[in-house]
Scaffold this motif. Structure first.
Motif, PDB file in Angstrom:
ATOM      1  N   ALA A  45      -9.043  51.238  23.814  1.00  0.00           N
ATOM      2  CA  ALA A  45      -9.446  52.638  23.821  1.00  0.00           C
ATOM      3  C   ALA A  45      -8.467  53.533  23.074  1.00  0.00           C
ATOM      4  N   ASP A  46      -7.184  53.165  23.048  1.00  0.00           N
ATOM      5  CA  ASP A  46      -6.213  54.001  22.338  1.00  0.00           C
ATOM      6  C   ASP A  46      -6.439  53.955  20.829  1.00  0.00           C
ATOM      7  N   THR A  47      -6.888  52.810  20.338  1.00  0.00           N
ATOM      8  CA  THR A  47      -7.237  52.714  18.920  1.00  0.00           C
ATOM      9  C   THR A  47      -8.430  53.610  18.610  1.00  0.00           C
ATOM     10  N   LEU A  48      -9.445  53.584  19.485  1.00  0.00           N
ATOM     11  CA  LEU A  48     -10.604  54.442  19.288  1.00  0.00           C
ATOM     12  C   LEU A  48     -10.201  55.909  19.341  1.00  0.00           C
ATOM     13  N   PHE A  49      -9.310  56.270  20.250  1.00  0.00           N
ATOM     14  CA  PHE A  49      -8.838  57.651  20.326  1.00  0.00           C
ATOM     15  C   PHE A  49      -8.297  58.116  18.982  1.00  0.00           C
ATOM     16  N   GLU A  50      -7.433  57.321  18.383  1.00  0.00           N
ATOM     17  CA  GLU A  50      -6.841  57.705  17.102  1.00  0.00           C
ATOM     18  C   GLU A  50      -7.910  57.846  16.022  1.00  0.00           C
ATOM     19  N   ARG A  51      -8.900  56.965  16.028  1.00  0.00           N
ATOM     20  CA  ARG A  51      -9.974  57.057  15.027  1.00  0.00           C
ATOM     21  C   ARG A  51     -10.789  58.332  15.212  1.00  0.00           C
ATOM     22  N   LEU A  52     -11.103  58.666  16.468  1.00  0.00           N
ATOM     23  CA  LEU A  52     -11.908  59.852  16.713  1.00  0.00           C
ATOM     24  C   LEU A  52     -11.152  61.125  16.359  1.00  0.00           C
ATOM     25  N   VAL A  53      -9.854  61.165  16.630  1.00  0.00           N
ATOM     26  CA  VAL A  53      -9.064  62.337  16.252  1.00  0.00           C
ATOM     27  C   VAL A  53      -9.210  62.604  14.758  1.00  0.00           C
ATOM     28  N   ASP A  54      -9.184  61.556  13.954  1.00  0.00           N
ATOM     29  CA  ASP A  54      -9.212  61.700  12.506  1.00  0.00           C
ATOM     30  C   ASP A  54     -10.618  61.883  11.936  1.00  0.00           C
ATOM     31  N   GLU A  55     -11.629  61.291  12.567  1.00  0.00           N
ATOM     32  CA  GLU A  55     -12.941  61.196  11.938  1.00  0.00           C
ATOM     33  C   GLU A  55     -13.977  62.188  12.448  1.00  0.00           C
ATOM     34  N   VAL A  56     -13.819  62.727  13.633  1.00  0.00           N
ATOM     35  CA  VAL A  56     -14.789  63.682  14.168  1.00  0.00           C
ATOM     36  C   VAL A  56     -14.523  65.063  13.562  1.00  0.00           C
ATOM     37  N   PRO A  57     -15.551  65.763  13.100  1.00  0.00           N
ATOM     38  CA  PRO A  57     -15.361  67.126  12.573  1.00  0.00           C
ATOM     39  C   PRO A  57     -15.235  68.133  13.724  1.00  0.00           C
TER      40      PRO A  57
END
Length: 208
Positions: A45-57
């Motif tokens: 889940a921590d990997t997903l967190f980092e991806r969402l921080v960067d990719e969600v507008p």
């Protein structure tokens, strides 16, 4: 107060996958409401967190309150039905939840609302998801949390003793039955050090 994001020692940073829903546990509440909880449903889940921080507008919103307009104390983005979600694992999560709750809910989860709580100053006040059918019908809201744990509180509508859940690092919490009409939930501000958290709320059609 904010703290740097610290990943869970139990979380796999490279392998992002969903665990089975077989271990989910239900707590009946008053008035026909209930809440299901499954810690660490999402590994990595921590990997997903980092991806969402960067990719969600992410969007900062302002809303009227009494005689003034104020900043909403969190960042937001809403994915309507039939819109592509920001990461394939969220499609998998929505499909798994739709399959697991098909008999009770009678329809799939269709939308995803994302909230980014950057630190302890970000919050959401007591409320129920009563825009749309949630105001008059039993429904479900499934919340997947990634990032650092934050307190999510539930209490009977109108006041009463509250229940407290610390959700983060891939935890799942599902509110069902009459919960949106007869109970309220909140993520309160805190002065204690609090790392960032992203909440992903899966809902059926016409529930907000």
């Amino acid at each position: 107060m904010s703290t740097p994001f610290q990943g869970s020692l139990l979380d796999g940073f490279d392998d992002v996958h969903l665990e089975t829903l077989d271990r989910i546990r239900r707590t009946p509440l008053s008035g026909g409401a209930w809440v299901d909880v499954l810690p660490n449903w999402l590994s990595g889940a921590d990997t997903l967190f980092e991806r969402l921080v960067d990719e969600v507008p992410w969007q900062a919103e302002r809303r009227p309150m009494y005689d003034r307009v104020v900043d909403v104390p969190r960042l937001l983005h809403f994915y309507e039905e039939n819109r592509a979600l920001p990461d394939p694992i969220l499609d998998d999560a929505r499909d798994a939840l739709s399959s697991h709750y098909r008999r009770e809910l009678g329809e799939p989860f269709e939308t995803a609302g994302l909230c980014y709580y950057r630190d302890g100053r970000d919050s959401v006040a007591w409320h129920g998801d009563t825009s749309g059918r949630g105001a008059t019908h039993d429904t479900m809201v499934a919340i997947l949390s990634v990032g650092a744990p934050r307190a999510l509180l539930l209490r009977p509508r109108g006041g009463g003793e509250s229940l407290r859940y610390a959700v983060g690092h891939g935890d799942l919490l599902v509110m069902g039955g009459s919960c949106q009409r007869t109970w309220e939930h909140a993520v309160p501000k805190t002065r204690k050090p609090a790392g960032p958290r992203i909440s992903i709320q899966f809902r059926p059609r016409n529930v907000r």
